[in-house]
Scaffold this active site. Structure first.
Site, PDB file in Angstrom:
ATOM      1  N   ALA A 136      11.446   2.155  -6.448  1.00 50.95           N
ATOM      2  CA  ALA A 136      10.972   3.384  -5.809  1.00 50.95           C
ATOM      3  C   ALA A 136       9.451   3.417  -5.894  1.00 50.95           C
ATOM      4  O   ALA A 136       8.873   3.106  -6.935  1.00 50.95           O
ATOM      5  CB  ALA A 136      11.568   4.606  -6.498  1.00 50.95           C
ATOM      6  N   ALA A 152       8.271   5.741  -0.540  1.00 46.55           N
ATOM      7  CA  ALA A 152       9.605   5.310  -0.107  1.00 46.55           C
ATOM      8  C   ALA A 152      10.337   4.633  -1.257  1.00 46.55           C
ATOM      9  O   ALA A 152       9.782   4.428  -2.347  1.00 46.55           O
ATOM     10  CB  ALA A 152       9.478   4.344   1.076  1.00 46.55           C
ATOM     11  N   ASP A 181      -2.256  -4.602  -1.020  1.00 48.43           N
ATOM     12  CA  ASP A 181      -1.524  -3.983  -2.124  1.00 48.43           C
ATOM     13  C   ASP A 181      -0.747  -5.046  -2.915  1.00 48.43           C
ATOM     14  O   ASP A 181       0.480  -4.943  -3.065  1.00 48.43           O
ATOM     15  CB  ASP A 181      -0.567  -2.918  -1.587  1.00 48.43           C
TER      16      ASP A 181
END
Length: 559
Positions: free
Chosen positions: A192, A196, A344
């Site tokens: 998680a 999202a 990321d």
């Protein structure tokens, strides 16, 4: 900023408190406080805290309601936290001599308290707040360690949507129930995140997939949350004029809508897979477009160990150094050659797995929502800056740092980019690995020079901000694998910089002779790098040591 109080100022009240550690700026911030305005500021902060605390008492007490559904609670909570943190910095460091050991110790305690309050706010308000907190937690060498260490846990403390909420999103976006689409659907998410969560499922035709489902309230709350952050940062800047973190809100404004569009994420995944198709060790999950929407993304299911899990790699016979080299190749190619960068790369988004058939180790790149597109002019300046840093060419370091907006702060900019001390930058960042003392020095300087760091972050092109975050995340992976500042990483960067600059020069040349000349120079430079890499390999291998020993013996025998 020491000195006596000016004439006319009452005893015990200085006209300028000098460099004060502010909560919002996380570092040394200059502000002027007169006796009356200081009292007014504290009263205002107290009133804001009281108003915020009372705004949601009823909602908190009602166990049938989710307080996060109500804007007044989220706003009140954010205002209260900002007020308490600001008040803590205003009062805790007021009577301690700046620069003393007691000041530094107390400052660290205030940093930690404030970071914990900020983390609690992010966890409570969720969504956008967690996303921004994660961004701050990734800036290891740009913010004080108390903040980055405390906020890093947000990667593992993201909220989870309930089964009912998941069913609601799938029903609204795909027009069917879960049981109609899937043979099986695991209730517990594989992971998680702030925006999202991902579930493992099996389609009706037997394909195993990963289903990424957006938290249902994120879309509605995100724009309001960003506006709230912007207002709070502007208010804090009035109290602490040296506070320079508006770039954080500007980045969130630009990037969050893109990250909330899963169709955009799918396109990014396909683009990077095609762009890096020559790297056979890279795996990017295939997108199933027929069952994907802006809030639901269906992908090929892939699994593996996190890229910073050295123990997993050793258990599975994966070469840690090879993984580090290949990860460096990927990012050098993305940044310097293509100008399309996955921004990321935290360990949960980069997995490794050994292929049973071939025995090769694969790198699996996940979460393609956040990419930075680099302009050609920026990319060329960035290439040439890194070439200058690797060669320790300080004139060119200064030249290209200034072109990228660093101005007179180019030495600090070079240290921020490399996470090395200025001494190491002058000596050559490829000359020696990062020592423990140097790492501590860099982290300490993140607090000591924060006003200048925030000034730089406001001055450099916006494209640089995500690159700095990406650099810090990659350095964190290298530190966990004990491969940081390896020679191979700089050699790979040099190759990509040479190729990128040569390609750019050929595209701008109208002379066949000039283009041939550029190609020959490029080939020679790459050959020199390959030769140097061979030398390093021989030097570190048993065969190389044996050859060196033999040559040494022959030399001594001759004389």
């Amino acid at each position: 900023m020491g000195g006596e109080a000016p004439a006319g100022v009452p005893p015990g009240v200085t006209a300028c408190r000098g460099l004060l550690q502010s909560a919002a700026g996380f570092g040394q911030l200059r502000f002027c406080v007169s006796g009356g305005s200081s009292v007014m500021a504290r009263r205002a902060l107290k009133l804001a805290s009281l108003a915020a605390a009372t705004s949601g008492i009823y909602l908190y007490g009602n166990r049938f309601l989710d307080p996060n559904d109500f804007g007044v609670v989220r706003v009140g909570r954010a205002i209260a936290t900002t007020a308490v943190i600001s008040y803590d910095y205003l009062t805790s460091l007021r009577s301690v001599p700046y620069g003393s050991e007691e000041y530094d110790s107390l400052k660290s305690q205030v940093h930690l308290r404030s970071a914990e309050r900020l983390r609690e706010l992010c966890c409570a308000n969720r969504g956008t707040f967690i996303k921004v907190g994660q961004h701050l937690g990734a800036l290891d060498y740009l913010l004080p360690e108390e903040y980055t260490r405390t906020l890093k846990v947000l990667h593992s403390q993201a909220p989870q949507s309930t089964r009912q909420e998941v069913e609601q999103v799938i029903r609204e976006d795909l027009g069917k129930e879960i049981k109609e689409l899937f043979l099986s659907f695991e209730d517990t998410p594989l992971g998680a995140a702030s925006l999202a969560q991902v579930h493992k499922a099996v389609l009706q035709d037997g394909r195993t997939v990963a289903v990424k489902i957006q938290h249902p309230k994120v879309q509605a709350q995100s724009s309001k949350d960003i506006l709230l952050m912007e207002v709070l940062l502007l208010v804090v800047k009035q109290i602490f004029p040296d506070f320079e973190f508006m770039w954080l809100v500007e980045e969130a404004k630009k990037n969050l809508p893109l990250e909330l569009d899963f169709l955009n994420e799918g396109r990014n995944a396909e683009k990077v897979a095609h762009m890096l198709r020559n790297f056979d060790f890279l795996k990017v999950p295939r997108i199933y477009w027929e069952l994907s929407t802006r809030r639901v993304l269906l992908m090929e299911f892939m699994e593996g160990g996190q890229v910073n899990d050295r123990a997993y790699m050793e258990r599975n016979g994966i070469d840690v150094n090879e993984i580090s080299r290949n990860l460096g190749k990927l990012y050098s190619e993305m940044i310097f050659v293509n100008g399309f960068v996955h921004c990321d790369p935290h360990p949960g988004n980069v997995l490794v797995k050994k292929c049973p058939a071939s025995g090769k180790a694969h790198i699996i790149l996940l979460d393609h929502g956040l990419y930075q597109v680099l302009s050609e002019s920026f990319r060329m300046d960035y290439c040439r800056l890194w070439q200058a840093l690797i060669k320790a060419d300080m004139k060119r370091v200064q030249k290209y740092s200034r072109r990228l907006g660093a101005g007179d702060l180019y030495p600090l900019f070079a240290c921020m980019l490399t996470a090395r001390s200025w001494e190491s930058v002058n000596r050559g960042i490829d000359r020696s690995p990062v020592s423990a003392s140097e790492d501590v020095e860099i982290r300490s300087n993140a607090a000591a020079y924060l006003p200048q760091i925030t000034q730089l972050l406001n001055n450099v092109p916006r494209q640089m901000l995500l690159l700095l975050k990406t650099n810090d995340l990659l350095r964190g992976i290298e530190s966990a694998l004990h491969t940081r500042a390896s020679a191979s990483s700089f050699l790979n960067m040099s190759r990509c910089c040479i190729r990128a600059v040569s390609t750019y020069q050929r595209s701008k040349s109208h002379s066949l002779y000039r283009r041939v000349q550029i190609s020959l120079t490029e080939g020679l430079s790459l050959w020199q790098i390959n030769l140097y890499e061979l030398f390093l390999w021989l030097k570190g291998s048993r065969l190389g040591n044996w050859v060196i020993a033999l040559l040494s013996w022959m030399h001594h025998s001759t004389y």
